[in-house]
Motif scaffolding. Structure first.
Motif, mmCIF file in Angstrom:
data_model
loop_
_atom_site.group_PDB
_atom_site.id
_atom_site.type_symbol
_atom_site.label_atom_id
_atom_site.label_comp_id
_atom_site.label_asym_id
_atom_site.label_seq_id
_atom_site.Cartn_x
_atom_site.Cartn_y
_atom_site.Cartn_z
ATOM 1 N N GLU A 105 1.410 85.690 -117.169
ATOM 2 C CA GLU A 105 1.048 84.331 -117.549
ATOM 3 C C GLU A 105 0.182 83.695 -116.474
ATOM 4 O O GLU A 105 0.471 83.795 -115.286
ATOM 5 N N LYS A 106 -0.872 83.022 -116.909
ATOM 6 C CA LYS A 106 -1.801 82.415 -115.956
ATOM 7 C C LYS A 106 -1.146 81.302 -115.138
ATOM 8 O O LYS A 106 -1.509 81.080 -113.988
ATOM 9 N N THR A 107 -0.177 80.634 -115.728
ATOM 10 C CA THR A 107 0.492 79.549 -115.001
ATOM 11 C C THR A 107 1.435 80.086 -113.922
ATOM 12 O O THR A 107 1.889 79.328 -113.067
ATOM 13 N N ALA A 108 1.733 81.393 -113.983
ATOM 14 C CA ALA A 108 2.664 81.968 -113.001
ATOM 15 C C ALA A 108 2.061 82.011 -111.602
ATOM 16 O O ALA A 108 2.783 81.986 -110.607
ATOM 17 N N LEU A 109 0.735 82.072 -111.525
ATOM 18 C CA LEU A 109 0.104 82.202 -110.213
ATOM 19 C C LEU A 109 0.363 80.994 -109.322
ATOM 20 O O LEU A 109 0.701 81.146 -108.148
ATOM 21 N N SER A 110 0.227 79.801 -109.860
ATOM 22 C CA SER A 110 0.382 78.611 -109.017
ATOM 23 C C SER A 110 1.805 78.483 -108.473
ATOM 24 O O SER A 110 2.024 77.850 -107.440
ATOM 25 N N ARG A 111 2.773 79.116 -109.166
ATOM 26 C CA ARG A 111 4.155 79.073 -108.660
ATOM 27 C C ARG A 111 4.308 79.903 -107.388
ATOM 28 O O ARG A 111 5.301 79.759 -106.665
ATOM 29 N N LEU A 112 3.339 80.777 -107.113
ATOM 30 C CA LEU A 112 3.368 81.570 -105.882
ATOM 31 C C LEU A 112 2.626 80.861 -104.756
ATOM 32 O O LEU A 112 2.431 81.424 -103.684
ATOM 33 N N PHE A 113 2.228 79.613 -105.013
ATOM 34 C CA PHE A 113 1.618 78.740 -104.002
ATOM 35 C C PHE A 113 2.547 77.542 -103.805
ATOM 36 O O PHE A 113 2.344 76.486 -104.426
ATOM 37 N N PRO A 114 3.576 77.680 -102.976
ATOM 38 C CA PRO A 114 4.532 76.579 -102.800
ATOM 39 C C PRO A 114 3.861 75.274 -102.362
ATOM 40 O O PRO A 114 4.368 74.188 -102.658
ATOM 41 N N ASP A 115 2.732 75.376 -101.663
ATOM 42 C CA ASP A 115 2.035 74.183 -101.194
ATOM 43 C C ASP A 115 1.321 73.446 -102.324
ATOM 44 O O ASP A 115 0.799 72.346 -102.122
ATOM 45 N N GLN A 166 3.003 72.873 -105.311
ATOM 46 C CA GLN A 166 4.027 72.424 -106.251
ATOM 47 C C GLN A 166 4.141 70.919 -106.380
ATOM 48 O O GLN A 166 4.339 70.382 -107.477
ATOM 49 N N ASP A 167 4.033 70.180 -105.279
ATOM 50 C CA ASP A 167 4.155 68.717 -105.358
ATOM 51 C C ASP A 167 3.024 68.099 -106.159
ATOM 52 O O ASP A 167 3.156 66.967 -106.655
ATOM 53 N N TYR A 168 1.915 68.816 -106.282
ATOM 54 C CA TYR A 168 0.742 68.278 -106.986
ATOM 55 C C TYR A 168 0.619 68.813 -108.407
ATOM 56 O O TYR A 168 0.105 68.114 -109.283
ATOM 57 N N SER A 169 1.088 70.032 -108.646
ATOM 58 C CA SER A 169 0.969 70.608 -109.991
ATOM 59 C C SER A 169 1.814 69.842 -111.010
ATOM 60 O O SER A 169 1.483 69.824 -112.203
ATOM 61 N N VAL A 170 2.891 69.198 -110.557
ATOM 62 C CA VAL A 170 3.720 68.417 -111.489
ATOM 63 C C VAL A 170 2.997 67.148 -111.941
ATOM 64 O O VAL A 170 3.429 66.487 -112.896
ATOM 65 N N LEU A 171 1.898 66.804 -111.272
ATOM 66 C CA LEU A 171 1.133 65.612 -111.634
ATOM 67 C C LEU A 171 0.010 65.917 -112.615
ATOM 68 O O LEU A 171 -0.702 65.009 -113.044
ATOM 69 N N CYS A 172 -0.150 67.201 -112.957
ATOM 70 C CA CYS A 172 -1.214 67.587 -113.888
ATOM 71 C C CYS A 172 -0.947 67.020 -115.285
ATOM 72 O O CYS A 172 0.212 66.931 -115.720
ATOM 73 N N LYS A 173 -2.011 66.673 -115.980
ATOM 74 C CA LYS A 173 -1.881 66.118 -117.333
ATOM 75 C C LYS A 173 -1.306 67.148 -118.287
ATOM 76 O O LYS A 173 -0.488 66.823 -119.154
ATOM 77 N N PHE A 174 -1.743 68.418 -118.124
ATOM 78 C CA PHE A 174 -1.307 69.473 -119.042
ATOM 79 C C PHE A 174 -0.284 70.380 -118.354
ATOM 80 O O PHE A 174 -0.491 70.798 -117.209
ATOM 81 N N ARG A 175 0.773 70.704 -119.071
ATOM 82 C CA ARG A 175 1.841 71.535 -118.497
ATOM 83 C C ARG A 175 1.360 72.945 -118.190
ATOM 84 O O ARG A 175 1.866 73.595 -117.283
#
Length: 293
Positions: free
Chosen positions: A230-240, A242-251
């Motif tokens: 899954e393409k969204t899985a990559l950003s989960r391997l960037f802990p730095d 995480q605080d910003y990805s939850v602010l994205c408009k699209f899940r």
């Protein structure tokens, strides 16, 4: 009997049980042709002492593909500052693989005696700036200086630590000095390529004391990316991120072309270092074979 696999040589598994080493082979039912994960160094196994056969491999808490090792607490990512020069891309590839397996990383910088104190401060300041939000423990060491290793010994006490990094960075020298024994063969750097020569060819576990185990692993010149579906899985391997990805408009935001992206906004406001985001794009394009502009 129950024990831990500490070494594997050509189909033979060496199992430590109550400080005794048993040479075993896999019982037939455990052998799956061409499956490197049948039984690996670090596995907790049940074996028949008389038959010298492993009859059960217990479920792993975790494992790394490269180096191939299981049931570890820490991954000591070991890189030289010089000879060979520190490689930010290779370092971040190792981080991705470690985070993909939910293993705690820390960092060892070797050969710090090859640069001046000013150069060392400049390097470590830049490193901490790039990776400041990852909360990585960092140990700059001279592998042959026992005094410099005391903090590292204290940090890994009571844990199982695999030392992983490129060839030629001094892992074997470091482990020899941690163990206070000349157990592992050490190598040199090729003058032509500035790369290390492979002196460790297998993962192998050593006992530092009754509760502390350390693993020497083969060095590498290149490393694969984790295999993600899954393409969204990559950003989960960037802990730095995480605080910003939850602010994205699209899940399902991939942080590349989507509008109102929290990660890209953080990048524009210098809350995410440019080098980290560039590596994210590089990883995305290589893992998913797409070119995004």
């Amino acid at each position: 009997m129950k024990g831990r696999v500490i070494r594997k040589i050509k189909g033979f598994y060496y199992v430590n049980s109550d400080n005794n080493i048993y040479e075993c082979k896999l019982r037939g039912a455990l052998k799956i042709k061409n499956d490197k994960l049948n039984c690996i160094v670090g596995d907790i196994v049940e074996f028949d002492e008389k038959e010298q056969a492993i009859c059960k491999v217990f479920e792993r808490e975790n494992y790394l593909d490269r180096p191939l090792i299981s049931n570890i607490d820490y991954a000591g990512i070991t890189f030289a500052i010089k000879s060979p020069d520190f490689d930010y891309t290779n370092f971040q590839k190792v981080l991705l693989n470690v985070y993909d397996r939910n293993i705690t990383p820390f960092v060892i910088f070797t050969k710090v005696d090859l640069i001046s104190d000013t150069e060392l401060k400049e390097f470590t300041d830049n490193f901490h700036m790039v990776f400041s939000t990852l909360e990585l423990d960092v140990f700059p060491v001279i592998a042959t200086d026992d005094t410099a290793l005391s903090d590292l010994r204290e940090f890994i006490a009571g844990k199982i630590t695999a030392f992983s990094g490129p060839s030629g960075v001094g892992k074997s020298t470091l482990i020899n000095n941690l163990l206070n024994e000349d157990i592992l063969r050490t190598g040199d750097i090729s003058e032509k390529t500035d790369r290390g020569k492979h002196t460790t060819t297998e993962s192998r576990i050593f006992e530092l004391d009754n509760s502390t185990l350390i693993v020497d692993t083969p060095g590498f010149s290149s490393l694969d990316f984790p295999k993600l579906k899954e393409k969204t899985a990559l950003s989960r391997l960037f802990p730095d991120f995480q605080d910003y990805s939850v602010l994205c408009k699209f899940r399902d935001c991939t942080h590349i072309n989507e509008p109102e992206c929290g990660v890209k906004s953080a990048l524009e406001n210098a809350k995410i270092p440019k080098l980290r985001y560039e590596f994210y794009l590089y990883s995305y394009n290589n893992i998913f074979r797409e070119v995004k502009k």
